[in-house]
Scaffold this motif. Structure first.
Motif, mmCIF file in Angstrom:
data_model
loop_
_atom_site.group_PDB
_atom_site.id
_atom_site.type_symbol
_atom_site.label_atom_id
_atom_site.label_comp_id
_atom_site.label_asym_id
_atom_site.label_seq_id
_atom_site.Cartn_x
_atom_site.Cartn_y
_atom_site.Cartn_z
ATOM 1 N N GLY A 115 0.786 -1.222 0.000
ATOM 2 C CA GLY A 115 0.000 0.000 0.000
ATOM 3 C C GLY A 115 0.820 1.274 0.000
ATOM 4 N N SER A 116 2.145 1.152 -0.062
ATOM 5 C CA SER A 116 3.017 2.329 -0.035
ATOM 6 C C SER A 116 3.144 3.015 -1.393
ATOM 7 N N GLY A 117 2.611 2.397 -2.423
ATOM 8 C CA GLY A 117 2.712 2.966 -3.758
ATOM 9 C C GLY A 117 3.864 2.399 -4.564
ATOM 10 N N LYS A 118 4.438 1.320 -4.074
ATOM 11 C CA LYS A 118 5.596 0.711 -4.730
ATOM 12 C C LYS A 118 5.277 0.297 -6.162
ATOM 13 N N SER A 119 4.166 -0.361 -6.385
ATOM 14 C CA SER A 119 3.825 -0.829 -7.741
ATOM 15 C C SER A 119 3.616 0.334 -8.696
ATOM 16 N N THR A 120 2.981 1.390 -8.237
ATOM 17 C CA THR A 120 2.766 2.579 -9.067
ATOM 18 C C THR A 120 4.103 3.207 -9.445
ATOM 19 N N LEU A 121 5.000 3.336 -8.483
ATOM 20 C CA LEU A 121 6.318 3.912 -8.745
ATOM 21 C C LEU A 121 7.119 3.042 -9.710
ATOM 22 N N ILE A 122 7.048 1.739 -9.534
ATOM 23 C CA ILE A 122 7.779 0.820 -10.410
ATOM 24 C C ILE A 122 7.254 0.902 -11.841
ATOM 25 N N LYS A 123 5.954 1.039 -12.026
ATOM 26 C CA LYS A 123 5.393 1.185 -13.378
ATOM 27 C C LYS A 123 5.985 2.408 -14.073
ATOM 28 N N ARG A 124 6.123 3.491 -13.342
ATOM 29 C CA ARG A 124 6.703 4.708 -13.919
ATOM 30 C C ARG A 124 8.189 4.502 -14.229
ATOM 31 N N LEU A 125 8.901 3.818 -13.338
ATOM 32 C CA LEU A 125 10.323 3.539 -13.586
ATOM 33 C C LEU A 125 10.515 2.751 -14.877
ATOM 34 N N LYS A 126 9.653 1.772 -15.098
ATOM 35 C CA LYS A 126 9.777 0.920 -16.273
ATOM 36 C C LYS A 126 9.596 1.723 -17.563
ATOM 37 N N LYS A 127 8.782 2.777 -17.519
ATOM 38 C CA LYS A 127 8.610 3.632 -18.700
ATOM 39 C C LYS A 127 9.846 4.502 -18.933
ATOM 40 N N ASP A 128 10.413 5.039 -17.859
ATOM 41 C CA ASP A 128 11.561 5.939 -17.977
ATOM 42 C C ASP A 128 12.896 5.217 -18.138
#
Length: 189
Positions: A15-28
């Motif tokens: 619930g810390s937002g890890k998956s959301t942050l990782i999705k953005r990392l994968k794009k960049d």
């Protein structure tokens, strides 16, 4: 001569937002390959075998574990998760930079196996109350599962300063900017 790949591990309470942050990392960072773990957790809506996870039943997972196929494995929230030795060693040997989404137990095992080669980033929620709000907002788990995740998060937060880096996800864009800077510095070394 091939360069050996980098190991970047992102760890956070559920619930810390890890998956959301990782999705953005994968794009960049399109060359940063996400490690795909094996799990006994049921699939969530939209997840496909071999992408988010390799989904197996408990008996298959235990057989794989007993054959020593996992670099690290743990039981979290009543489900097993593991990282394939063959997958990681093969990717590193070919120079691939790997991104891992692990829990506290998994990071400890990766650090034990790879030492400082595994760079760990802890994503912290701004507060336990905010974490609970995020978990409830998902609408994917029963109250008893949310309570278990909150109890586990409190234990995991005791370890938040044990890793190489720490990012508080108080505001998504700011947290992502800090995380992106850390990832770039790791890849540049």
């Amino acid at each position: 001569m091939n360069k050996s790949g980098k190991l970047i591990v992102v760890v956070a309470p559920s619930g810390s937002g890890k998956s959301t942050l990782i999705k953005r990392l994968k794009k960049d960072f399109p060359n940063l390959e996400e490690s795909v773990s094996t799990t006994t957790r049921p699939k969530r809506a939209g997840e496909r075998h071999g992408e988010a996870y390799f989904f197996v039943d408990r008996s298959d997972f235990i057989s794989m574990r007993d054959r020593g196929e996992f670099l690290e494995w743990a039981e979290v929230h009543g489900n097993f998760y593991g990282t394939s030795k063959r997958f990681v060693e093969g990717r590193l040997a070919s120079g691939k930079d790997l991104l891992f989404d692990l829990d506290v137990q998994g990071v400890d095992n990766m650090k034990e196996a790879f030492g400082d080669k595994a760079r760990a980033i802890f994503i912290a929620p701004p507060s336990i109350n905010e974490l609970e709000s995020r978990l409830r907002g998902r609408g994917t788990e029963a109250d008893e599962v949310i309570k278990l995740r909150i109890d586990n998060a409190k234990k995991e937060l005791l370890r938040e300063h044990d890793y190489d880096y720490r990012v508080v996800n108080d505001e998504l864009d700011g947290a992502y900017s800090r995380l992106k800077t850390i990832i770039q510095s790791i890849l540049d070394t």
